[in-house]
Design a protein around this motif. Structure first.
Motif, PDB file in Angstrom:
ATOM      1  N   ALA A 112       0.831  -1.051  -0.238  1.00 45.13           N
ATOM      2  CA  ALA A 112      -0.071   0.006   0.063  1.00 45.13           C
ATOM      3  C   ALA A 112       0.983   1.310  -0.134  1.00 45.13           C
ATOM      4  O   ALA A 112       2.062   1.307   0.371  1.00 45.13           O
ATOM      5  CB  ALA A 112      -0.726  -0.103   1.206  1.00 45.13           C
ATOM      6  N   GLN A 113       0.342   2.409  -0.307  1.00 50.67           N
ATOM      7  CA  GLN A 113       1.002   3.677  -0.396  1.00 50.67           C
ATOM      8  C   GLN A 113       0.109   5.024   0.039  1.00 50.67           C
ATOM      9  O   GLN A 113      -1.051   4.710  -0.462  1.00 50.67           O
ATOM     10  CB  GLN A 113       1.700   3.953  -1.506  1.00 50.67           C
ATOM     11  CG  GLN A 113       0.829   4.362  -2.873  1.00 50.67           C
ATOM     12  CD  GLN A 113       0.481   5.675  -3.097  1.00 50.67           C
ATOM     13  OE1 GLN A 113       1.016   6.532  -2.177  1.00 50.67           O
ATOM     14  NE2 GLN A 113      -0.287   5.953  -4.049  1.00 50.67           N
ATOM     15  N   ILE A 114       0.630   5.666   0.989  1.00 52.95           N
ATOM     16  CA  ILE A 114      -0.158   6.652   1.261  1.00 52.95           C
ATOM     17  C   ILE A 114       0.838   8.037   1.225  1.00 52.95           C
ATOM     18  O   ILE A 114       1.909   8.060   1.607  1.00 52.95           O
ATOM     19  CB  ILE A 114      -0.325   6.415   2.791  1.00 52.95           C
ATOM     20  CG1 ILE A 114      -1.329   5.419   2.998  1.00 52.95           C
ATOM     21  CG2 ILE A 114      -1.119   8.005   3.550  1.00 52.95           C
ATOM     22  CD1 ILE A 114      -1.887   5.016   4.345  1.00 52.95           C
ATOM     23  N   ASP A 115       0.221   8.953   0.307  1.00 57.10           N
ATOM     24  CA  ASP A 115       1.134  10.193   0.057  1.00 57.10           C
ATOM     25  C   ASP A 115       2.281  10.005  -0.361  1.00 57.10           C
ATOM     26  O   ASP A 115       3.402  10.440  -0.450  1.00 57.10           O
ATOM     27  CB  ASP A 115       1.208  11.098   1.247  1.00 57.10           C
ATOM     28  CG  ASP A 115       1.498  12.544   1.106  1.00 57.10           C
ATOM     29  OD1 ASP A 115       1.123  12.918  -0.081  1.00 57.10           O
ATOM     30  OD2 ASP A 115       1.985  13.052   2.049  1.00 57.10           O
ATOM     31  N   GLY A 116       2.291   8.757  -1.491  1.00 59.26           N
ATOM     32  CA  GLY A 116       3.587   8.501  -2.068  1.00 59.26           C
ATOM     33  C   GLY A 116       4.705   7.715  -1.252  1.00 59.26           C
ATOM     34  O   GLY A 116       5.734   7.500  -1.653  1.00 59.26           O
ATOM     35  N   PHE A 117       4.285   7.254  -0.285  1.00 59.08           N
ATOM     36  CA  PHE A 117       5.289   6.654   0.683  1.00 59.08           C
ATOM     37  C   PHE A 117       4.813   5.103   0.662  1.00 59.08           C
ATOM     38  O   PHE A 117       3.871   4.599   1.336  1.00 59.08           O
ATOM     39  CB  PHE A 117       5.362   7.157   2.132  1.00 59.08           C
ATOM     40  CG  PHE A 117       5.584   8.273   2.325  1.00 59.08           C
ATOM     41  CD1 PHE A 117       6.876   8.813   1.908  1.00 59.08           C
ATOM     42  CD2 PHE A 117       4.886   9.420   2.801  1.00 59.08           C
ATOM     43  CE1 PHE A 117       7.310  10.198   1.956  1.00 59.08           C
ATOM     44  CE2 PHE A 117       5.102  10.910   2.878  1.00 59.08           C
ATOM     45  CZ  PHE A 117       6.524  11.059   2.437  1.00 59.08           C
ATOM     46  N   GLY A 118       5.481   4.269   0.043  1.00 55.36           N
ATOM     47  CA  GLY A 118       4.965   2.930  -0.194  1.00 55.36           C
ATOM     48  C   GLY A 118       5.670   1.968   0.730  1.00 55.36           C
ATOM     49  O   GLY A 118       7.019   1.903   0.944  1.00 55.36           O
ATOM     50  N   THR A 119       4.918   0.826   1.117  1.00 58.18           N
ATOM     51  CA  THR A 119       5.526  -0.227   2.025  1.00 58.18           C
ATOM     52  C   THR A 119       5.334  -1.484   1.022  1.00 58.18           C
ATOM     53  O   THR A 119       4.018  -1.794   1.174  1.00 58.18           O
ATOM     54  CB  THR A 119       4.811  -0.209   3.207  1.00 58.18           C
ATOM     55  OG1 THR A 119       3.598  -0.287   3.074  1.00 58.18           O
ATOM     56  CG2 THR A 119       5.330   1.188   4.201  1.00 58.18           C
ATOM     57  N   ILE A 120       6.240  -2.072   0.682  1.00 52.64           N
ATOM     58  CA  ILE A 120       6.010  -3.232   0.128  1.00 52.64           C
ATOM     59  C   ILE A 120       6.735  -4.526   0.644  1.00 52.64           C
ATOM     60  O   ILE A 120       7.570  -4.213   1.290  1.00 52.64           O
ATOM     61  CB  ILE A 120       6.721  -3.142  -1.589  1.00 52.64           C
ATOM     62  CG1 ILE A 120       6.188  -2.130  -2.290  1.00 52.64           C
ATOM     63  CG2 ILE A 120       6.619  -4.671  -2.256  1.00 52.64           C
ATOM     64  CD1 ILE A 120       7.076  -2.032  -3.597  1.00 52.64           C
ATOM     65  N   VAL A 121       5.950  -5.524   0.663  1.00 55.46           N
ATOM     66  CA  VAL A 121       6.292  -6.686   1.539  1.00 55.46           C
ATOM     67  C   VAL A 121       6.005  -8.082   0.629  1.00 55.46           C
ATOM     68  O   VAL A 121       5.141  -8.238  -0.328  1.00 55.46           O
ATOM     69  CB  VAL A 121       5.226  -6.821   2.926  1.00 55.46           C
ATOM     70  CG1 VAL A 121       3.700  -7.034   2.678  1.00 55.46           C
ATOM     71  CG2 VAL A 121       5.931  -7.832   3.698  1.00 55.46           C
ATOM     72  N   SER A 122       6.978  -8.935   0.744  1.00 47.98           N
ATOM     73  CA  SER A 122       6.961 -10.257   0.245  1.00 47.98           C
ATOM     74  C   SER A 122       7.238 -11.396   1.042  1.00 47.98           C
ATOM     75  O   SER A 122       8.069 -11.317   1.812  1.00 47.98           O
ATOM     76  CB  SER A 122       7.782 -10.206  -1.176  1.00 47.98           C
ATOM     77  OG  SER A 122       7.804 -11.562  -1.746  1.00 47.98           O
TER      78      SER A 122
END
Length: 402
Positions: A112-122
């Motif tokens: 998900a990203q909020i205000d362009g701050f993305g957090t990716i998880v795998s």
């Protein structure tokens, strides 16, 4: 305050809050998708349900604020030998029928990203059999799970800037801080040692990136087992957010391009005048919905039109397509991706795959390299007084680490 004056670094507490909010959503959806990954499940349906849940959860936060938010990485579920994230299209009838097989090593990735701050998880999981979901896993897949877990724990510790967690006298702290961070080739060789202990290989060119606002491939990167002239650059510093990736293979770790269609794309910063109205329409939808974050063609309003419209966008370089790649020996591959923040107190896992219960994965191999064991013993951050009692040893047999 003018747009240009907003501080988007971690010095601004709002930035970290947005990262943490996005990360909580990523974690929650990862957990849900993991639970749905059963023998016989269709990969396409898992991806669709994952995206739907991401959108539902994102809609609950920062309501009514003029903040752009959305999916930072579509849900992808990659079969055993796939190295890259995989997300089939509804209109590719054959691929839309791809199902999960029992015992298969699959990789789930989303964000998900909020205000362009993305957090990716795998995360990497092994698909359980319908009739015996709680079975203990043995053999090569179990080796792969252990190797991937410890390689990841090791890499995270190698990313903590020197001296950041040093204790002792001021003089000792200054001395610790003056040490140089490990070189990229040193990081690579340590991770390769862990992989070899368990009879695995690092997937070539596995890359960890600096994350910035609206950018998941910043100007610093760490490349494990670089091949084909690839070169990492820069070391992690306080105030940065990184996407830290580990990929291991039961094969050689060499990668080949797969025959599947590229369905994962990302807007670039290149400008190019598109000639066809269908291409312009596709691009304008991409910009509006995803900004510069990765997306799947199936997330666009009309998937069939998008397949046509994206062709000129890719040719003109305004959109990049991620070519599907897999292990060159068709052997199982694992991948973990953790979004971390580096603050003055150390490294915080914002969105991270859950630690596996290593007692459920039987292996007779274990790490005996003293240097690696000592690094695994190190904390990732300054301990809060109470949480340190549990941490005893990173001896692989015990399966304990932070």
């Amino acid at each position: 305050m003018a747009e240009s004056e907003v501080d988007y670094t971690l010095n601004n507490p709002d930035t970290l809050t947005k990262y943490k909010t996005a990360a909580q959503i990523s974690q929650k959806v990862l957990e849900a998708v993991t639970g749905w990954c059963l023998e016989g499940s269709k990969i396409l349906e898992l991806c669709q349900k994952g995206d739907q849940l991401l959108e539902e959860e994102i809609s609950k936060v920062y309501k009514g604020k003029k903040i752009v938010k959305g999916i930072g990485h579509p849900t992808t579920v990659s079969p055993s030998s796939f190295v890259t994230p995989y997300t089939p299209l509804v209109s590719d009838t054959e691929e839309a029928e791809t199902t999960l097989k029992a015992g298969e090593v699959i990789k789930i990735q989303l964000g998900a990203q909020i205000d362009g701050f993305g957090t990716i998880v795998s995360d990497t999981i092994i698909v359980a059999r319908k009739d015996s979901p709680k079975d203990v896993v043995e053999g090569r897949e179990a080796d792969l799970v252990h190797a991937t877990y410890y390689a990841n724990e090791l890499l995270l510790r190698l990313m903590v800037p020197p001296g950041l967690l040093a204790s002792g006298t001021d003089e000792e702290k200054v001395k610790a801080a003056a040490q140089k961070p490990p070189t990229q080739s040193k990081i690579s060789s340590l991770i390769e040692k862990v992989a070899k202990t368990y009879g695995c290989n690092v997937v070539e060119n596995t890359t960890s990136w600096l994350f910035e606002r609206n950018e998941i491939e910043g100007n610093k990167k760490i490349i494990l087992s670089p091949g084909g002239g690839a070169k990492g650059e820069g070391s992690p510093d306080v105030g940065e957010v990184w996407g830290v990736e580990v990929g291991l293979s039961l094969g050689s770790g060499k990668v080949k391009t797969l025959p599947q269609r590229a369905t994962l794309h990302r807007r670039t910063t290149t400008t190019y005048i598109l000639k066809r109205p269908s291409s312009r329409q596709t691009l304008s939808e991409i910009v509006k919905k995803f900004g510069t974050f990765p997306f799947s063609l199936r997330q666009l309003d009309d998937e069939k039109a998008a397949k046509v419209g994206v062709v000129e966008c890719v040719r003109g370089g305004v959109v990049r397509q991620y070519e599907p790649a897999g292990d060159s020996d068709n052997e199982p591959v694992s991948r973990l991706l953790t979004t971390v923040a580096i603050t003055k107190n150390g490294l915080t896992r914002l969105a991270a795959p859950p630690a596996p219960d290593l007692t459920k994965f039987k292996t007779d191999k274990k790490i005996e390299d003293q240097e690696i064991l000592e690094i695994l013993e190190q904390p990732l951050s300054k301990a809060k007084k109470s949480s340190n009692k549990k941490k005893k040893s990173a001896k692989p047999a015990s399966g304990e680490a932070e």
